[in-house]
Design a protein around this motif. Sequence first.
Motif, mmCIF file in Angstrom:
data_model
loop_
_atom_site.group_PDB
_atom_site.id
_atom_site.type_symbol
_atom_site.label_atom_id
_atom_site.label_comp_id
_atom_site.label_asym_id
_atom_site.label_seq_id
_atom_site.Cartn_x
_atom_site.Cartn_y
_atom_site.Cartn_z
ATOM 1 N N ILE A 9 35.358 25.863 37.608
ATOM 2 C CA ILE A 9 35.559 26.669 36.764
ATOM 3 C C ILE A 9 35.257 28.087 37.154
ATOM 4 N N LEU A 10 34.241 28.149 38.146
ATOM 5 C CA LEU A 10 33.938 29.310 38.485
ATOM 6 C C LEU A 10 35.051 29.904 39.461
ATOM 7 N N PHE A 11 35.598 29.072 40.250
ATOM 8 C CA PHE A 11 36.725 29.538 41.031
ATOM 9 C C PHE A 11 37.935 30.237 40.125
ATOM 10 N N GLN A 12 38.251 29.410 39.101
ATOM 11 C CA GLN A 12 39.410 29.920 38.383
ATOM 12 C C GLN A 12 39.001 31.047 37.544
ATOM 13 N N LEU A 13 37.743 31.226 37.192
ATOM 14 C CA LEU A 13 37.164 32.488 36.645
ATOM 15 C C LEU A 13 37.465 33.558 37.331
ATOM 16 N N VAL A 14 36.780 33.468 38.860
ATOM 17 C CA VAL A 14 36.904 34.513 39.659
ATOM 18 C C VAL A 14 38.406 34.753 39.942
ATOM 19 N N VAL A 15 39.195 33.805 39.990
ATOM 20 C CA VAL A 15 40.624 34.221 40.319
ATOM 21 C C VAL A 15 41.241 34.873 39.027
ATOM 22 N N PHE A 16 40.968 34.566 37.920
ATOM 23 C CA PHE A 16 41.496 35.147 36.646
ATOM 24 C C PHE A 16 40.929 36.598 36.827
ATOM 25 N N ILE A 17 39.836 36.873 36.819
ATOM 26 C CA ILE A 17 39.154 38.282 36.752
ATOM 27 C C ILE A 17 39.850 39.207 38.037
ATOM 28 N N LEU A 18 40.132 38.508 39.221
ATOM 29 C CA LEU A 18 40.791 39.248 40.257
ATOM 30 C C LEU A 18 42.163 39.242 39.894
ATOM 31 N N LEU A 19 42.862 38.603 39.276
ATOM 32 C CA LEU A 19 44.105 38.905 38.880
ATOM 33 C C LEU A 19 44.182 39.810 37.702
#
Length: 162
Positions: A9-19
């Motif tokens: 969840i944290l990885f997906q959240l970071v990738v989403f924010i980065l995107l």
Amino acid sequence: MLEFHLGTILFQLVVFILLMVIVAKFGVGPVLETMKKRQDYIDQQLDDAEKNRQEAAALLEKQREELKKTREEAHQILEAEKKRAEAQAQEIIAQAKERADRMIQEAKEEIATERDKAIASLRDEVAHLSMLLASKVLEREVNEKDHEKEIDAFLKQVGERL
């Protein structure tokens, strides 16, 4: 079933924010800038159109005023010409009347002159005939019958001369 892992969840959240940051920087920025330029262009066109509309309205009002002024001037010119024509007609009528009066007066004077000449001529003729008659009467003594013959002859002679 469905399991949630905190790491995923944290990885997906970071990738989403980065995107989101990348899209915001490279995708939304230029699109917003293009939309801003387009909005400015449209606003400028609207301002120009309003300005042109106001200028056209002012020009239309000016043309209406000029047309009104021109119509008034044309009306004044027509009125002035009408008055001038009426005055000229009155002057012509007055001149014609004066000329007619003068011609009538001249004709009356000429008639009076001719009448006076005719009267003078008749007086001369009557005097001449009277003298002829008197000389004939004095030449011989006339009885009543001869007297009537002389008068008839005299009247006949007078009738032939007239």
